[in-house]
Design an enzyme around this catalytic site. Sequence first.
Site, mmCIF file in Angstrom:
data_model
loop_
_atom_site.group_PDB
_atom_site.id
_atom_site.type_symbol
_atom_site.label_atom_id
_atom_site.label_comp_id
_atom_site.label_asym_id
_atom_site.label_seq_id
_atom_site.Cartn_x
_atom_site.Cartn_y
_atom_site.Cartn_z
ATOM 1 N N HIS A 155 64.638 108.631 50.765
ATOM 2 C CA HIS A 155 66.029 108.403 50.387
ATOM 3 C C HIS A 155 66.621 107.156 51.055
ATOM 4 C CE1 HIS A 155 67.028 110.791 54.123
ATOM 5 N NE2 HIS A 155 67.994 109.894 54.193
ATOM 6 N N ASP A 185 60.210 113.728 50.865
ATOM 7 C CA ASP A 185 61.149 112.667 51.221
ATOM 8 C C ASP A 185 60.523 111.672 52.197
ATOM 9 O OD1 ASP A 185 63.476 111.204 51.157
ATOM 10 O OD2 ASP A 185 64.543 112.457 52.600
ATOM 11 N N SER A 259 68.036 108.453 59.624
ATOM 12 C CA SER A 259 67.061 108.916 58.641
ATOM 13 C C SER A 259 65.820 108.034 58.649
ATOM 14 C CB SER A 259 67.676 108.911 57.238
ATOM 15 O OG SER A 259 68.629 109.928 57.108
#
Length: 565
Positions: A155, A185, A259
Amino acid sequence: MAPRNRSPFRRTLALLAGVAILAQAGMSEVAIAQTAPEVTAPGVAAPVPAAPLAPAAPQQTPPLQGVVPNNGPASVADLAEGLLDAVVNISTSQNVKDDEGVGPAPRAPDGSPFQEFFNDFFNKQQGGKGPNHNVSSLGSGFVIDPTGYIVTNNHVIEGADDIEVNFANGSKLKAKLIGTDTKTDLSVLKVEPRTPLKSVKFGDSSTMRIGDWVMAIGNPFGFGGSVTVGIISGRGRNINAGPYDNFIQTDAAINKGNSGGPLFNMKGEVIGINTAIISPSGGSIGIGFSVPSELASGVVEQLREYGETRRGWLGVRIQPVTDDIADSLGLDTAKGALVAGVIKGGPVDDGSIKAGDVILKFDGKTVNEMRDLPRVVAESTVGKEVDVVVLRDGKEQSVKVKLGRLEDSDQAAAGGAAPDGSQDDGVITPDPDENDDMDQPDTGDQAPPVPGAPAPDQGQVSPDATPKNVLGLSLSLLSPETRKAFGIAESVDGVVVTEVAPGSASAEKGLKPGDVIVEVAQEFMKSPDAVAAKVKSLKQEGRRNAQLMIASANGDLRFVAVPME
């Protein structure tokens, strides 16, 4: 009036003086508690404490220099120093056309007190953009190979037209996307450095325990090289992010921009990839989630080698083993994954695994609950022969199966997939609410009702059927008339449910007219009398629940355990 004005002031001074005295006494007590207690020789009486009102002698006050300073927990500076250069900041940009994929602006409900402000805001947002605009994002990543391979979250770079990697020394390099996996992911990037890069290695997250110290390094809110420390506060978390959820939960501060960054153990090994947080404010509240290295390392290796993932495929439909189903099967606890159906043309269509089996172990790994099976199947090598332990007819037995490849399963599963078409996880896991829809006859393709027969939603059958009441169900033979009345496919065999008593255990379990009982306790049912006889037999055996294999009108299978009290 003067005395009245001075009285509060005097009382205030008295209170402040009292607080000061108490504070001094408190400090003396703390200082005493931090020094070693006085040791009295054997046979010598301990000194008698002074009376409360007597002033303490100055020489009796312990010296402040005797207090041992508290240096706090051990520093992680040395550990962080050796890892910072391997953690990178990732910036992406994407050129978006405003006239592509732009839907109507959201609007507040009519009559809302904020309707005017809400609608005005979105009207300005849409009107203020040009024909094209750039969307930028920031994230983190880490180098796993000195030649320039970098791991991050999907992402972080999804949809990016340009990916740039910023290193701790201030240098920047353009990155190429090698491969990505949306189910976990994860993505792998490649840069071309002039000299070898500082890299880190994956550790074994399966050895980490709740309470172990961990350290996160990343790029929160654009502040690169940020280090936070915490513990593992949970394991095996399912946050519904994908079919293989098995997150590590940590209280090490993770924020937007973290992230894709690494979560280290105290050896400097990557045991997780920071992916998500729970936060009503957008900032860390001490609940962050990381993809464990035991899952990530295999995915990363496949992305590096093939540019894609190659997951194992079993070709079955599964559902959870509830307490009621466990009791009906004779299991001491609810465990394993219940096989609700086998996909035609799939790896186990040879009869090695059957509908009604409960998978307890797969390739030596225990399947404690349904969601464990998709993950262990997907992690297995395509084409590998594995041993599967199943519970069948009340006995455990081992069978050998040869796995297929998940990406090759679409065509084989087309005839038996879940209604939403999902077979992403190596097995097909029906949505808990999907049966509410799939059990209803498709009126568009349904044959016209037989003259004189009631409409399907009336829960009745044609006059030639002979209903029988069992477990709050009115049952009838599956005849051509009942097939037409309920739109039941020719491929479905068993005993049809024509009516369900309101408030009965069967009604509470979601059974409805038009359902077909295929099996009771793993025994095929040919007639309503057979159902009644089997239920009676189960009661005599002391069973509390009857396990029913139910087919919907279109043939989709599921298992339901109905209490017999």
